[in-house]
Design a protein around this motif. Structure first.
Motif, PDB file in Angstrom:
ATOM      1  N   SER A 196      38.878  48.689  52.122  1.00  0.00           N
ATOM      2  CA  SER A 196      40.321  48.422  52.050  1.00  0.00           C
ATOM      3  C   SER A 196      40.543  47.092  51.333  1.00  0.00           C
ATOM      4  O   SER A 196      39.966  46.068  51.705  1.00  0.00           O
ATOM      5  CB  SER A 196      40.926  48.380  53.453  1.00  0.00           C
ATOM      6  OG  SER A 196      40.785  49.629  54.092  1.00  0.00           O
ATOM      7  N   LEU A 197      41.391  47.109  50.320  1.00  0.00           N
ATOM      8  CA  LEU A 197      41.639  45.915  49.525  1.00  0.00           C
ATOM      9  C   LEU A 197      43.111  45.810  49.173  1.00  0.00           C
ATOM     10  O   LEU A 197      43.738  46.799  48.776  1.00  0.00           O
ATOM     11  CB  LEU A 197      40.837  45.942  48.222  1.00  0.00           C
ATOM     12  CG  LEU A 197      39.317  45.792  48.285  1.00  0.00           C
ATOM     13  CD1 LEU A 197      38.715  46.026  46.911  1.00  0.00           C
ATOM     14  CD2 LEU A 197      38.929  44.418  48.804  1.00  0.00           C
ATOM     15  N   THR A 198      43.674  44.629  49.359  1.00  0.00           N
ATOM     16  CA  THR A 198      44.920  44.297  48.689  1.00  0.00           C
ATOM     17  C   THR A 198      44.570  43.709  47.332  1.00  0.00           C
ATOM     18  O   THR A 198      43.403  43.393  47.059  1.00  0.00           O
ATOM     19  CB  THR A 198      45.725  43.272  49.504  1.00  0.00           C
ATOM     20  OG1 THR A 198      44.970  42.047  49.572  1.00  0.00           O
ATOM     21  CG2 THR A 198      45.987  43.780  50.930  1.00  0.00           C
ATOM     22  N   VAL A 199      45.560  43.528  46.474  1.00  0.00           N
ATOM     23  CA  VAL A 199      45.259  42.985  45.154  1.00  0.00           C
ATOM     24  C   VAL A 199      44.756  41.542  45.279  1.00  0.00           C
ATOM     25  O   VAL A 199      43.873  41.102  44.523  1.00  0.00           O
ATOM     26  CB  VAL A 199      46.505  43.074  44.242  1.00  0.00           C
ATOM     27  CG1 VAL A 199      47.641  42.204  44.744  1.00  0.00           C
ATOM     28  CG2 VAL A 199      46.141  42.698  42.816  1.00  0.00           C
ATOM     29  N   THR A 200      45.274  40.798  46.264  1.00  0.00           N
ATOM     30  CA  THR A 200      44.791  39.425  46.472  1.00  0.00           C
ATOM     31  C   THR A 200      43.356  39.435  46.972  1.00  0.00           C
ATOM     32  O   THR A 200      42.512  38.657  46.501  1.00  0.00           O
ATOM     33  CB  THR A 200      45.699  38.695  47.473  1.00  0.00           C
ATOM     34  OG1 THR A 200      47.043  38.699  46.976  1.00  0.00           O
ATOM     35  CG2 THR A 200      45.236  37.259  47.666  1.00  0.00           C
ATOM     36  N   ARG A 236      48.055  32.040  41.002  1.00  0.00           N
ATOM     37  CA  ARG A 236      47.427  32.759  42.115  1.00  0.00           C
ATOM     38  C   ARG A 236      46.856  31.796  43.167  1.00  0.00           C
ATOM     39  O   ARG A 236      46.220  32.228  44.111  1.00  0.00           O
ATOM     40  CB  ARG A 236      46.298  33.666  41.592  1.00  0.00           C
ATOM     41  CG  ARG A 236      46.773  34.764  40.627  1.00  0.00           C
ATOM     42  CD  ARG A 236      47.773  35.683  41.309  1.00  0.00           C
ATOM     43  NE  ARG A 236      48.135  36.796  40.446  1.00  0.00           N
ATOM     44  CZ  ARG A 236      49.268  36.892  39.741  1.00  0.00           C
ATOM     45  NH1 ARG A 236      50.162  35.909  39.816  1.00  0.00           N
ATOM     46  NH2 ARG A 236      49.524  37.940  38.995  1.00  0.00           N
ATOM     47  N   GLY A 237      47.092  30.493  42.988  1.00  0.00           N
ATOM     48  CA  GLY A 237      46.629  29.515  43.961  1.00  0.00           C
ATOM     49  C   GLY A 237      45.125  29.330  43.980  1.00  0.00           C
ATOM     50  O   GLY A 237      44.542  29.058  45.023  1.00  0.00           O
ATOM     51  N   ILE A 238      44.483  29.454  42.815  1.00  0.00           N
ATOM     52  CA  ILE A 238      43.023  29.361  42.718  1.00  0.00           C
ATOM     53  C   ILE A 238      42.648  28.063  42.023  1.00  0.00           C
ATOM     54  O   ILE A 238      43.133  27.773  40.929  1.00  0.00           O
ATOM     55  CB  ILE A 238      42.450  30.566  41.954  1.00  0.00           C
ATOM     56  CG1 ILE A 238      42.758  31.867  42.710  1.00  0.00           C
ATOM     57  CG2 ILE A 238      40.949  30.418  41.752  1.00  0.00           C
ATOM     58  CD1 ILE A 238      42.402  33.113  41.953  1.00  0.00           C
TER      59      ILE A 238
END
Length: 590
Positions: free
Chosen positions: A117-121, A572-574
């Motif tokens: 299960s993955l969200t795009v984030t 994206r806060g990276i």
């Protein structure tokens, strides 16, 4: 004065100067202090505002049946051992069930274990942590940083030492017996080169028999403490030329960090785009399944009308062809889904065992974010500061300036000034010779070394090559800046186009639904044919797919815009190395 004091006095000044210079070199010209960390910003840092990601509940639905193995063919002929596929029936021949039942049953590939299960984030954060290609790229900065150590070693002190002891026998004069003598030789010292072009050396040495003892006819020990200083006055003079190689190595390290940032940014963009492609493939399968059900319903209705005599037998062909076409599309859709799943798994490289056989469940829906775009000039200006490849190109211009400093200095003749100072003690024993250092024995020398090549063609060619290369690098930056501006402006056009297409495709899909309903009503009252109904259903299928593709295209266009302007990681806060913009150095005079 003790022997220790006599030896230490001439060495104290040199040792202090060398130690102080070494400490200054290590502090001021140390290794590049940067971090190779890539990931979410640590507590206490302030990242740029990131685009919010919609995290809806995962979609639910029944899992379609598995895919039947297709029959392999080569150049239109059945492969060895494969069973030939019978030709589909013509109208009026075997019933539908006998013909269509032999077609492959579309379904997803077999998967095992719990789905990932993955969200795009979660997808791009997992990729930043586990992606194998990024692991390889992370090693480039520390590898390149070792060259800084190599260049810094030029300013390290060198310690030397020698000890030798021997005996020789020589024939004396006329009527004299053989003469035997013992020889003792020892020395120790150190030297260090400083960025100013200064070389400082100090040493202690002893020799027996000494030349003075040979003259006097006696064996003496000669012990010496000396200090030497050599200063380059033309070629090799100054900190600029002597630190150029170290600064080049530091620029190379910074360049690999900007390269790493660009790779991480491209990876995040690729993961996001692949994620949305996977959601698109899932949605296409839903659309094809709905379209296949609609075509099968139309086939059953056509058969019923043929049975009661309201339609001719020939109408069955169009309905059967449409069902077969929908199955073909569904097979391709499942294949695309399987290949996109593999691409997404390779990019994210999840830690679960046997992840290649696991299904992927996407928990983010393709919803267009509410992003307000600025004028193109604003996005272009941001790209000029943030694009990692543009910053790399500017670093190459700075490196070219350093090379010119070296080649320009190489055009000068070599002129070195040197000073040598020493104190020597003579005695009949090793220990007493050091005690005699405060006697009158000393040596002092000052002089210069000069070297000049009248033609000096090699140095001139190297300097000209360095200047041309620097000019080429500057022109490459200008060319790349143009390409960056084209990228950003083109990406803005694509964002606008795809956003407008999302509205247009919704209207088209709604009109196609009305068109299908109207054609079905006409078919039921005998005013239309099966072929016309099939064509309208096909147009509806295409409009539904185009609607989903437009949404995904807009999401991908936004990702590409942020990547082209170099702000994707910040949005994206990276955190990643290479965030600071590089200034373009001014044009050098000829």
């Amino acid at each position: 004065m003790s022997i220790t004091s006599r030896i230490a006095v001439p060495m104290v000044l040199a040792v202090a100067v060398a130690a102080g210079g070494l400490a200054a070199s290590c502090v001021k010209y140390g290794l590049t202090d940067t971090s190779d960390y890539i990931g979410t910003y640590k507590p206490g840092t302030l990242p740029a505002p990131a685009i919010s990601q919609v995290e809806p509940a995962p979609p639910s639905g029944a899992t379609p049946p598995a895919v039947a193995a297709p029959v392999a063919r080569t150049n239109g002929e059945p492969a060895p051992g494969a069973q030939p596929v019978p030709e589909p029936p013509l109208p009026g021949l075997p019933p539908r069930d006998q013909a269509l039942a032999k077609l492959p049953t579309p379904g997803p590939p077999e998967t095992r274990g719990e789905p990932v299960s993955l969200t795009v984030t979660q997808a791009y954060l997992t990729a930043l942590q586990n992606n194998q290609a990024l692991v390889v790229q992370r090693l480039n900065p520390p590898i390149t940083r070792t060259f800084e150590e190599t260049q810094l070693a030029a300013f390290d002190p060198d310690l030397t030492g020698t000890w030798a002891q021997g005996r020789s026998s020589t024939l004396g004069g006329a009527g004299q017996p053989w003469i035997s003598s013992d020889t003792v030789l020892g020395n120790m010292g150190f030297s260090q080169f400083f960025p100013t072009g200064t070389t400082v050396g100090a040493g202690l040495s002893t020799l027996s028999p000494s030349p003075a003892g040979s003259i006097a006819g006696e064996d003496f020990f000669a012990s010496r403490a000396g200090l030497s200083v050599t200063q380059s006055l033309l070629r090799g003079y100054g900190m600029d030329v002597n630190l150029a190689s170290l600064r080049e190595a530091r620029i190379d390290t910074l360049s690999t960090q900007y390269q790493l940032r660009g790779f991480a940014e491209a990876l995040v963009a690729q993961v996001e785009e692949t994620y949305w492609d996977y959601t698109l493939a899932q949605r296409q399968i839903e659309i094809f399944n709905q379209s296949l059900k609609l075509a099968e319903d139309q086939l059953r209705e056509t058969e019923e009308r043929i049975r009661v005599g309201k339609l001719a037998q020939i109408e069955i062909a169009a309905a059967q062809s449409e069902v077969a076409t929908r199955r073909e599309g569904l097979i391709d859709a499942y294949s695309l889904l399987a290949k996109t799943r593999l691409a997404l798994l390779r990019l994210t490289n999840p830690t679960q065992a046997d992840y290649w056989t696991r299904d992927v469940k996407t928990d983010s829906l393709p919803i267009i974010p509410d992003v307000k775009l600025d004028r193109p000039e604003v996005h272009v200006q941001l790209a000029m500061k943030m694009r990692s490849d543009l910053n790399q190109a500017r670093l190459q211009v700075q490196r070219g300036d350093l090379v010119i400093v070296q080649t320009k200095n190489g055009l000068l003749p070599k002129l070195d000034l040197f000073v040598t100072l020493g104190k020597t003690g003579y005695a009949d024993s090793f220990g007493r010779s050091w005690e005699k250092l405060d006697d009158k024995g000393y040596d002092f020398m000052v002089g210069a070394n000069f070297e000049y090549a009248p033609l000096n063609r090699s140095a001139k060619a190297a300097d000209q090559r360095a200047r041309l290369t620097r000019h080429q690098s500057a022109e490459a930056v200008a060319n790349l800046a143009q390409l960056v501006e084209v990228d950003v402006r083109s990406a803005l056009i694509e964002v606008t186009r795809s956003r407008e297409q999302t509205v247009a495709t919704v209207i088209t899909r709604r009109l196609q639904e009305e068109k299908v309903r109207a054609e079905m009503e006409k078919f039921r009252v005998g005013k239309s044919t099966t072929l016309l109904v099939a064509q309208t259903q096909r147009d509806l299928l295409l409009s539904q797919i185009n609607e989903v593709m437009a949404v995904v295209a807009n999401l991908k266009a936004l990702v590409e815009l942020f990547r082209f302007e170099g702000s994707l990681l910040e949005r994206r806060g990276i955190a990643a190395p290479g965030r600071e913009p590089v200034q373009m150095p001014p044009e050098r005079l000829p």
